[in-house]
Design an enzyme around this catalytic site. Structure first.
Site, PDB file in Angstrom:
ATOM      1  N   LEU A  64       0.823  -1.206   0.000  1.00 50.02           N
ATOM      2  CA  LEU A  64       0.000   0.000   0.000  1.00 50.02           C
ATOM      3  C   LEU A  64       0.859   1.257   0.000  1.00 50.02           C
ATOM      4  CD1 LEU A  64      -2.581  -1.318   2.598  1.00 50.02           C
ATOM      5  CD2 LEU A  64      -2.801  -1.254   0.110  1.00 50.02           C
ATOM      6  N   ARG A  65       2.138   1.069   0.120  1.00 51.18           N
ATOM      7  CA  ARG A  65       3.127   2.155   0.035  1.00 51.18           C
ATOM      8  C   ARG A  65       3.073   3.141   1.188  1.00 51.18           C
ATOM      9  NH1 ARG A  65       7.012  -0.192  -2.574  1.00 51.18           N
ATOM     10  NH2 ARG A  65       6.904  -0.070  -4.840  1.00 51.18           N
ATOM     11  N   ASP A 306       0.786  -9.644  -5.424  1.00 49.40           N
ATOM     12  CA  ASP A 306       2.091  -9.041  -5.165  1.00 49.40           C
ATOM     13  C   ASP A 306       2.114  -7.593  -5.634  1.00 49.40           C
ATOM     14  OD1 ASP A 306       5.567 -10.101  -5.547  1.00 49.40           O
ATOM     15  OD2 ASP A 306       4.415  -9.437  -3.818  1.00 49.40           O
TER      16      ASP A 306
END
Lengths: 424, 166, 319
Positions: A64-65, A306
């Site tokens: 999700l950064r 991924d």
């Protein structure tokens, strides 16, 4: 809020349901399938004629950064991408910045995710502090904060002694350990599979033994410690064979494959296309065939996306310098359906790989439509094809090797806890 | 219009050059037609006339639009250009651009004392101020035609026309 | 896969690699280089073909030798040459590789000669130029990582043709660190495209790629065996880093097994030629006596290199 989903083909792999029937949602839970509950009067009726109604997808790996990489993508955009892809539960790896090795970071992430009222986020905690492979993290505290498992993401643990002790510690408390089978020294600075393409293009190569030797090490450590291990992202045919043999011998391991590895191999790199710069690397055609067969026969338990959003700057670089990873939340369903259609795998078996099977690894009550379960539902059109173009993706990551291709399966609606969170 | 006979025209050209051209003039033939003619002239005109060959492809002004032509030949000038009297020899003189290119190339080899131009056929249509010193025959040819010199296996020269740009 | 080096008419617009280049294109480059070679023998070594054009040497990896030969070639074509040594990494300045390219295009660059330590960098630049409407700007790969060094491959082919005339009856051996060598890869592609029946790679297992057979070569670990009947021997440079990466124990042992000496050379044909892309490590991959001996064509390779690069640049710039 009472919702009736009518005329859809309800597929619930866990309970063996596959028939056209109405599905009834009340108070955020599955109330009934088939016969309406007594005194039923819906607030909303959804006509799912021609559509499949299945459990919301469970994605075992989606980056999700946040925290730390907000310039690549934000929680908001990626959570939108998740539900647009029919994903209602996802696990995010610990390789954020800073890594998820502190309970405070985990709590913050869970809080942020919860406030968005979309998919359920299950953080995976760091196995070692800073992912540096030296000291183990406070797994107890992290589990209390919400971590469902512990992993190193892509960071290696080069000291086998540390790996052994981390696994022993996890086993003591029943924590699960998720590991990427890759030997750091053999992988070296490799960026592509050690095969014909890397030879011709002059790319630093990762031999298959980097995976098989790591698998052998992990199996031995599992036998010794009894820890529950999930192997992340198999890529080699030999690796699949090793897992098959280990399972046959009664070893309790599970494994997954990334959706793009089911379809691509090294030749797709073409003239250095950085969209194909992935970890693990795309391997040969025989490896791809083995991965597909392994997924079909259950050696490989599940498919994950991924999901790794990378901005344009990260990909517009020479292959070896480009950031690895592909966007994937919105392609998990289509790529799984594509594999199932090509290899004639029945729909319920295929959907199991992205619903009940990953839920079992997560150890959460998701991925099924049992009575009383949370109403996390995905409604999709199996016959609709759509073209993968940047505008069609909600994720900020437009980095995908499937750009320009047509894929099957369009999500029409996603519900989480009985609320409609996406309508396409 | 009828093309003149190449062999007869060559005889006429040699006649005009004989006695007029310097005894030690060096003949430089422009590939390919000019090269054949230069060789033939050197054999029939008395004097000390060594023969060299020039391919002015690298000096042409149409490189930007047409690129290099596939077979560029080696320029071979087995004598000093510096201070020499050169007779540049070409088969067909038209716009004058090829001759301009050849002259520029010659000057990169040295500074000649003088350059004269001998052509088998002058078809007019000049786009540069270039005039031949010796001419075999003058022709008027439609703009959409090229005049081409060819050489048979037995060495006989022949003039033909073909569509321009062929 | 569309060949990114050729335009719709099949003409060369970039020179990125010899792999996938049709034989006719390679032969045309070699033929075009012949008249350019004779210009080197004149007093005025210039022709006006590229006058008014700007050639930018974009060297992200240092190389005075290669850069100088490209500079000489471009100047002999009357082009304006600008040298940019960007050092190891453009990102150390904060500017991306493609940003640098865009800035130079804005300065009216007509041609980029690119050397980069990463395989695929010239391909990235060429694709970017084509995609951003700058297809008139041509890219020449002066060496990218381990991938390709097409002008070196071409000058090696030119050299072989000069001395041996016909490709179709030759046995060519490439000796040394093929794994890390872009020179080897380019030469192998060129030789197989032009129909050389037997190309051999000679070296220890640690210096040969795993899938080397995919390149179309026969592998020999015994140099004397591998040199038997060879017409052409190409010696590759051994970099000192190879001793550190556990690939080789020492330069001395390497020379013993794979260094070219007169004794080993005797296994090849009596008229075999010895080539080396340079710079040579005397006493490591090649004996001085052989390097300076009568079978060595190492110095002519350098002269041919300028003619070949002039041919490439003029073919790209024309039309």
């Amino acid at each position: 809020m009472k919702i009736e989903i009518a005329n859809g083909r309800v597929v619930d792999p866990k309970h063996g349901i596959d028939r056209v029937a109405p599905l009834f949602v009340a108070a955020g839970k599955i109330a009934a399938i088939g016969d309406a509950p007594p005194g039923w009067s819906p607030n909303r009726t959804i006509d799912a004629t021609g559509l499949v109604v299945c459990p919301g997808l469970v994605d075992l790996s989606a980056r999700l950064r946040e925290p730390g990489f907000e310039y690549k993508a934000t929680l908001e955009s990626e959570m939108e991408a998740a539900v647009a892809g029919g994903v209602t539960s996802l696990a995010c790896p610990p390789d954020t910045d800073p890594p998820l090795d502190e309970p405070g970071l985990v709590e913050m992430l869970k809080y942020r995710a919860r406030s968005l009222n979309q998919a359920h986020v299950f953080p995976v905690g760091a196995l070692t502090v800073g992912l540096r492979g030296l000291e183990i993290t406070e797994m107890g505290e992290l589990a209390e904060a919400g971590c469902v498992a512990f992993s190193q993401a892509e960071a290696p643990v080069t000291d086998t002694g540390v790996l052994l002790r981390a696994m022993q510690y996890a086993a003591t408390f029943g924590h699960r350990v998720w590991l990427r089978p890759q030997d750091a020294h053999l992988a070296g600075g490799g960026v592509a599979h050690d095969g014909e393409v890397a030879t011709r293009l002059g790319l630093a190569a990762i031999p298959p033994s980097a995976e098989t030797i790591a698998l052998a090490t992990i199996f031995a450590l599992v036998r010794e410690t009894g820890v529950r291990v999930h192997l992340c992202r198999l890529s080699t045919g030999e690796g699949v064979a090793m897992v098959r043999a280990a399972k046959h011998d009664g070893l309790r391991v599970s494994c997954d494959v990334a959706a793009h590895h089911l379809h691509l191999c090294e030749i797709d790199i073409g003239w250095f296309d950085a969209q194909c710069r992935l970890i693990p690397p795309l391997r040969g055609t025989r490896d791809r065939a083995a991965l597909r067969a392994g997924l079909a026969d259950g050696t490989i338990d599940l498919v994950c996306s991924d999901h790794t959003p990378v901005d344009d700057d990260g990909k517009q670089l020479p292959f070896g310098e480009a950031e690895p990873g592909a966007t994937g939340l919105e392609l998990l369903l289509p790529l799984t359906l594509k594999w199932a259609a090509e290899d004639r795998v029945p729909l319920p078996a295929a959907l199991a790989r992205i619903t009940s099977a990953p839920a079992a690894i997560l150890g959460v009550g998701a991925g099924h439509l049992g009575i009383g379960a949370p109403a996390d539902i995905c409604i999709f059109d199996p016959g609709a094809h759509w073209r993968v173009v940047p505008e069609a993706l909600r994720s900020q990551g437009k980095n995908t090797p499937f750009l320009g291709l047509e894929v099957p399966g369009k999500v029409r609606m996603t519900l989480v806890g009985g609320q409609v969170v996406y309508e396409g | 219009m009828a093309l003149p006979d190449a062999e007869a025209t060559l005889v006429a050209l040699a006649d005009r050059m004989r006695g007029a051209v310097a005894f030690d003039a060096k003949f430089v033939g422009m590939y390919s037609g000019g090269a054949w003619i230069a060789e033939r002239l050197a054999r029939t005109i008395d004097g000390d006339h060594p023969v060299g060959f020039i391919d002015a492809s690298f000096y042409r002004d149409d490189f930007g639009s047409k690129g290099l032509k596939p077979e560029v030949k080696r320029t071979e000038l087995p004598f000093e250009i510096e201070g020499a009297t050169i007779v540049l020899v070409d088969d067909v003189l038209y716009t004058g651009r090829s001759v301009r290119a050849a002259i520029n190339e010659l000057f990169d080899y040295g500074r000649p004392a003088r350059i004269e131009l001998a052509v088998l056929v002058d078809r007019g249509g000049r786009e540069l101020p270039i005039e031949p010193t010796y001419v075999g025959a003058r022709l008027a040819v439609a703009r959409d035609l090229s005049v081409v010199l060819s050489r048979a296996a037995d060495g006989r020269l022949e003039l033909t026309t073909e569509a321009a740009g062929a | 896969m569309r060949n990114p080096q050729l335009n719709a008419a099949g003409e060369l617009t970039h020179l990125l690699t010899l792999e996938g280049l049709p034989a006719e294109v390679i032969v045309r480059i070699l033929d075009t280089a012949v008249p350019f070679a004779s210009i080197a023998e004149r007093d005025v070594k210039k022709v006006p073909l590229l006058r008014g054009r700007s050639v930018f040497n974009l060297f992200f990896e240092n190389s005075t030798r290669t850069r100088t030969t490209f500079e000489i070639a471009a100047k002999r074509l009357s082009a304006d040459v600008i040298n940019l040594n960007i050092g190891v990494s453009s990102t150390s300045k904060g500017e991306t590789l493609l940003d640098t390219v865009d800035n130079l295009v804005a300065m009216n660059a007509d041609m980029f000669v690119v050397r980069h330590s990463q395989s695929g960098a010239p391909h990235l630049i060429a694709a970017h130029l084509d995609r951003t409407g700058n297809g008139h700007v041509h890219v020449v790969n002066a060496g990218d990582g381990r991938h390709a060094h097409p002008t070196q491959g071409l000058l090696d082919l030119f050299t072989i043709r000069h001395y041996k005339k016909e490709f179709r009856r030759l046995t060519v051996a490439i000796v040394g660190d093929v794994l890390h060598s872009r020179v080897a890869r380019s030469l192998i592609h060129g030789l197989t495209t032009l129909g050389v029946p037997e190309v051999r790679a000679i070296g220890p297992k640690t210096l040969l790629p795993t899938a080397v057979h995919a390149l179309g070569v026969h592998v020999h670990h015994d140099m004397r065996e591998g040199l038997k009947g060879c017409d052409v021997i190409v010696m590759l440079r051994l970099q000192s880093e190879r001793m550190k990466g556990a690939l080789l124990p020492s330069a001395g042992e390497y020379f013993k097994h794979y260094g070219l000496t007169a004794e080993k050379l005797a296994y090849a044909k009596p008229d075999a030629i010895v080539m080396h892309p340079g710079p040579m490590n005397r006493g490591i991959e090649i004996d001085s006596a052989v390097a300076d001996g009568e079978r060595s064509v190492i110095l002519p390779q350098v002269t041919f290199g300028i003619a070949v690069r002039m041919a490439v640049m003029s073919m790209l710039a024309g039309g």
